[in-house]
Design a protein around this motif. Sequence first.
Motif, PDB file in Angstrom:
ATOM      1  N   TRP B  70     -35.004 -22.934 -27.003  1.00  0.00           N
ATOM      2  CA  TRP B  70     -35.595 -22.839 -25.514  1.00  0.00           C
ATOM      3  C   TRP B  70     -35.535 -21.354 -25.287  1.00  0.00           C
ATOM      4  O   TRP B  70     -36.301 -20.650 -24.961  1.00  0.00           O
ATOM      5  CB  TRP B  70     -35.138 -23.901 -24.733  1.00  0.00           C
ATOM      6  CG  TRP B  70     -35.554 -23.338 -23.189  1.00  0.00           C
ATOM      7  CD1 TRP B  70     -34.698 -22.526 -22.159  1.00  0.00           C
ATOM      8  CD2 TRP B  70     -36.723 -23.476 -22.344  1.00  0.00           C
ATOM      9  NE1 TRP B  70     -35.257 -22.126 -21.150  1.00  0.00           N
ATOM     10  CE2 TRP B  70     -36.537 -22.874 -21.038  1.00  0.00           C
ATOM     11  CE3 TRP B  70     -37.971 -24.321 -22.470  1.00  0.00           C
ATOM     12  CZ2 TRP B  70     -37.501 -23.105 -20.114  1.00  0.00           C
ATOM     13  CZ3 TRP B  70     -38.912 -24.084 -21.578  1.00  0.00           C
ATOM     14  CH2 TRP B  70     -38.569 -23.680 -20.393  1.00  0.00           C
ATOM     15  N   THR B  74     -38.189 -18.542 -24.739  1.00  0.00           N
ATOM     16  CA  THR B  74     -38.442 -17.890 -23.586  1.00  0.00           C
ATOM     17  C   THR B  74     -37.953 -16.445 -23.648  1.00  0.00           C
ATOM     18  O   THR B  74     -38.636 -15.520 -22.839  1.00  0.00           O
ATOM     19  CB  THR B  74     -37.490 -18.552 -22.269  1.00  0.00           C
ATOM     20  OG1 THR B  74     -36.069 -18.575 -22.940  1.00  0.00           O
ATOM     21  CG2 THR B  74     -37.929 -19.856 -22.162  1.00  0.00           C
ATOM     22  N   LEU B  79     -43.289 -20.003 -23.031  1.00  0.00           N
ATOM     23  CA  LEU B  79     -42.741 -21.222 -22.423  1.00  0.00           C
ATOM     24  C   LEU B  79     -43.502 -22.578 -23.004  1.00  0.00           C
ATOM     25  O   LEU B  79     -44.680 -22.741 -22.631  1.00  0.00           O
ATOM     26  CB  LEU B  79     -43.010 -21.322 -20.793  1.00  0.00           C
ATOM     27  CG  LEU B  79     -42.074 -20.530 -20.090  1.00  0.00           C
ATOM     28  CD1 LEU B  79     -42.850 -20.365 -18.878  1.00  0.00           C
ATOM     29  CD2 LEU B  79     -40.681 -21.075 -19.935  1.00  0.00           C
ATOM     30  N   HIS B  80     -43.013 -23.079 -24.020  1.00  0.00           N
ATOM     31  CA  HIS B  80     -43.702 -24.193 -24.394  1.00  0.00           C
ATOM     32  C   HIS B  80     -42.476 -25.504 -24.290  1.00  0.00           C
ATOM     33  O   HIS B  80     -41.347 -25.144 -24.435  1.00  0.00           O
ATOM     34  CB  HIS B  80     -43.930 -23.953 -26.164  1.00  0.00           C
ATOM     35  CG  HIS B  80     -42.841 -24.258 -27.029  1.00  0.00           C
ATOM     36  ND1 HIS B  80     -42.377 -25.321 -27.278  1.00  0.00           N
ATOM     37  CD2 HIS B  80     -42.157 -23.237 -27.728  1.00  0.00           C
ATOM     38  CE1 HIS B  80     -41.237 -25.334 -28.391  1.00  0.00           C
ATOM     39  NE2 HIS B  80     -41.197 -24.108 -28.595  1.00  0.00           N
ATOM     40  N   VAL B  81     -43.086 -26.623 -24.348  1.00  0.00           N
ATOM     41  CA  VAL B  81     -42.318 -27.809 -24.052  1.00  0.00           C
ATOM     42  C   VAL B  81     -42.315 -28.909 -25.103  1.00  0.00           C
ATOM     43  O   VAL B  81     -42.398 -30.094 -24.909  1.00  0.00           O
ATOM     44  CB  VAL B  81     -42.421 -28.392 -22.681  1.00  0.00           C
ATOM     45  CG1 VAL B  81     -42.164 -27.447 -21.455  1.00  0.00           C
ATOM     46  CG2 VAL B  81     -44.047 -28.674 -22.590  1.00  0.00           C
ATOM     47  N   ILE B 140     -47.895 -24.400 -23.444  1.00  0.00           N
ATOM     48  CA  ILE B 140     -47.507 -25.392 -22.887  1.00  0.00           C
ATOM     49  C   ILE B 140     -48.290 -26.666 -22.800  1.00  0.00           C
ATOM     50  O   ILE B 140     -47.653 -27.629 -22.704  1.00  0.00           O
ATOM     51  CB  ILE B 140     -47.106 -24.905 -21.175  1.00  0.00           C
ATOM     52  CG1 ILE B 140     -45.779 -25.841 -20.705  1.00  0.00           C
ATOM     53  CG2 ILE B 140     -48.212 -24.801 -20.469  1.00  0.00           C
ATOM     54  CD1 ILE B 140     -45.408 -25.118 -19.471  1.00  0.00           C
ATOM     55  N   SER B 143     -48.121 -27.945 -26.793  1.00  0.00           N
ATOM     56  CA  SER B 143     -47.006 -28.496 -27.130  1.00  0.00           C
ATOM     57  C   SER B 143     -46.708 -29.929 -26.531  1.00  0.00           C
ATOM     58  O   SER B 143     -46.109 -30.801 -27.131  1.00  0.00           O
ATOM     59  CB  SER B 143     -45.812 -27.687 -26.923  1.00  0.00           C
ATOM     60  OG  SER B 143     -45.820 -27.312 -25.478  1.00  0.00           O
TER      61      SER B 143
END
Lengths: 364, 366
Positions: B70, B74, B79-81, B140, B143
Motif C-alpha cells: 500500500w 500510494t 490508490l488501489h484496494v 480503485i 482492483s
Amino acid sequence: MPRPAYRALERVTMRTRIPLTSAAAALTLTLAACGTSSGSSATASDSTGPASQTVSIGFISQAPRNDSGFTQYGLAGVNAAIAAQKNLKLSSIVDNVSNSQEQIKGLQTLAAGNSIVVADGASLNKAVQVVAPKYPKVRFILVAAHTESFADNVTSVDAAVGYDAIVVGAVASTLSKSKKLGMLAGLQVPASASWYYGMVQGAGLDTSGAKVVQTYTGDYNDVGKAKQAAEAMIATGVDSILSDLDSGSQGVYQASDAASSTVDVYQVFGLDCKAGKNIIGSGVVNWSAILQDSVTAAAAGNLPAGAISYGLAKGAVKFEFCPGKATPAAKELADKVTKQLIGNEITPAANVLLPKPSYAFAQR
Amino acid sequence: MLMRQQLPRVLITAGVIVAAALIASLILLASGVAPAAAVSAFWEGTFGNSANAGTTLTQAVPLLLVALGWIVATRAGRLHVGYPGQVIAGGALATAIGLHCGGLPGPLAVLATALAGIAGGALWAGLTAWLWASRGVLEIISSLLLNLVAVQVAAWLVRGPLQGSASQDPQTDNFPLSTIWPSFPGVPGQTLSYDVVLLPICAVIVVLLLSRTVFGFGLRASGGNGEAARWSGIDPKRGGVAAIVISGGFAGLAGAALLFAGTAPWMSDGFEAGVGFNGIAVALLAGNSPIFAILTAIVFASLNVGGTALQATLDVPSSLAEVLQGAVIVLVLLAAVLAGRRRGRTPATQPAAATKSLALVGTEEV
C-alpha cells in the motif's frame, strides 16, 4: 530546501531509521522469546485430571453459536450431556472461526484448558489433525467430518444424513408438480453433497423422472444470498427446495413465500414449522443426541478413536412432517422408504453416505 | 528535526491506540467483562508465552507485507484496494507450485513458493495496472472488482484442480514438508516462522527503494505531481504501473506467507482472512511509514490472536477484535482529517497537505 541541506536531512533520517528498524526487529524476536516458556504441549499436560473430577469441555465452531442450525443443535447436545452429568462443565466456546489459522489458534487455546474439545464442523478437520497430536491427553470430538488420518485422541462423529436425504427426495418428488427439485447449501462439503446425492436417489425411486438441481451460496448464514439463490431456482421451475442452511434458511422461506406459485420447503437438522408457511417437513438430524452420546462417552473414557456414523437405527436421523402437511400417500411413502433403508432393501448410492475411512469405523 | 517530524505521527498513533483501548474497555464493560481480566487474558493469548508470541509475530508478517505494498502504491499516487485479491492470487500460485515441489531440496522449494507468491500477486495486480494505464479504468474500481473474481477463482481451485485427493472437502492436500517455511525450533509448537525476519528487511528495502534510488524518486515524483514529473522527463504512467505491480508482489508474498509460514499447511476457502484490507489499515495507522508499520502490524496481529484468547477464556464475542479494527480505521481517518485541517490553517508550510491527508497519500515523506 537547498539540496545540501536536503541531503544532510536524508542522511540523518536514514541514520536514525536503520537503528530504529534494528530495534524493532530485536523487539519482535525478544517478545517471542520472553514468554513464560510454557509451551502448548506443557500446558496440555496440565489440563487433564483436575482434582475436583470436573471434566471441562471446550467447543469450537466455524459458524456462530446461535445459527439456528448445525452449530446450535450441536451445542445443545453438549449442554444436554452436561445437564445429565454434574461433573461436566462447558468452560469455553470459540465460534466464528472461519480460516485455518484462527481454527488452529482456537483449538490450541481450548486444548490448553480443557479435557474434551468438540470441533463442530467439517472445515475443522485439518486443524484438528494439526492440533490433536500436540495434546495427547485431550479427547477431540470432530463433528461431521472425516479426514485422511486421525490421532489416537480423536473421534469423528457424524450423522448419515444421506438416509434422510433419500426420504426427502422421494417425498418431494411425489409432491412436486413441476418435478424439479432444488438443494441449497452453504459450502460444497461432503455432508452437503450427501443431501444432494441422497435427494437424487430418493427422487429416482419415483418413476416421474424428477430432476434435482443444487446451488451453493458460500455461506450457511447469509440470508440475502440464500434468497437470491432460491429465487433463481424458482425462476427455473423448481417447486421444492431443501435448504441445507442455518440462518440463511430465512432467505429460502422468504423466496418461497413471495413466489407466485406454491414452493415447498424442506428443512434439515431440526423441524421448525412456524418458520415459513410452505415448510413440508425436515430431514431431522438429532445432533443433540449424537453430541450427548459422544461427549458422555468421552467423559467416561469410553469413546473409541476413529469414526462413528449415527444413522436410522439409533434415531439420529429421521424424516418428520409438519402437522397437516403430509398427504396420506406422502406419509406412507416416507414410512416405506425409511423401513426399506433400515432393512437394507435400499442401498445408498455413491456419494450419498460419506466414504468409510481407512481407520476404525462404526455405524450406529 | 527528525523528532519534530515524527512527533505528530507518534502522537496520532498513540492517540488512536488509547482511543481504541477506551472503546474496547467500554465494550467489555457492556459485555460484563472486567477490563483488567480482559487485559490479562489478552496478554496471555498474544505474548504470554513463547508459542503465543510466535503466533502473533508470524501473523504480523503478511499484514506488514500488504502494508508495504500500500505504501509503495500510494507514494506513486495510485490508490488501489486489490490487496485481498492479490493475496489470494499469490497464495494460489504458491500453492500450485508448492504442491509439485516436494522433490526439491528445502531451501529451493521455499524459494520457489515465495517467488510464486510474488509472481501471482504481481500478475493479478498487473491486470489492474494494465486497465488503468491502457484503458483509463480507475484502479480503485478495477482492483475492488478483481477481488471478487479472485475469491471465486480460489473457491473453484480448491474444489477443482487443487482439491485434495483424499478428501471431498474444499481444501488442498497438505503441502510437502520441504516447502514449509522453516520455524524457530526453540519456540513450542514451532509457531514462530523464520519469515519474521521479513518484518525489518522488507521495511528497510521499501525505505531504501523510495528514498535512495532513482526509481523511488520517480515513484514519488509521479505521486507528488504527475505533470511536473512529466516535464522532468519522468513517465508517471510507467511509475504508476510499476508501483501497482510491486504492491501486488508484496501482497502475493503475503499470500504465500499465510499458507507456507503458518501452522496450517494447506489452502482452503477464506485463507486470506481479511489480511488484504487489514494491511491497508496497518499502513494507515503507521502514517504510511514502513518502519512504524512493523509495530502497527504487530498491533493488528495481536488484535486477531488476542480476540480468540478473549473469547476462549472470557467468552468475549469474537467480533470484538473486528469492531476494534474497524474503530482503529475510523479513528485513523478522523486523525487524518484533523491533521489536514491543522495543516490547512498553516498554508505557508504545506499548501496541499489537507487534501493529501484526506486521501491519505504521502503522509510520510521518506
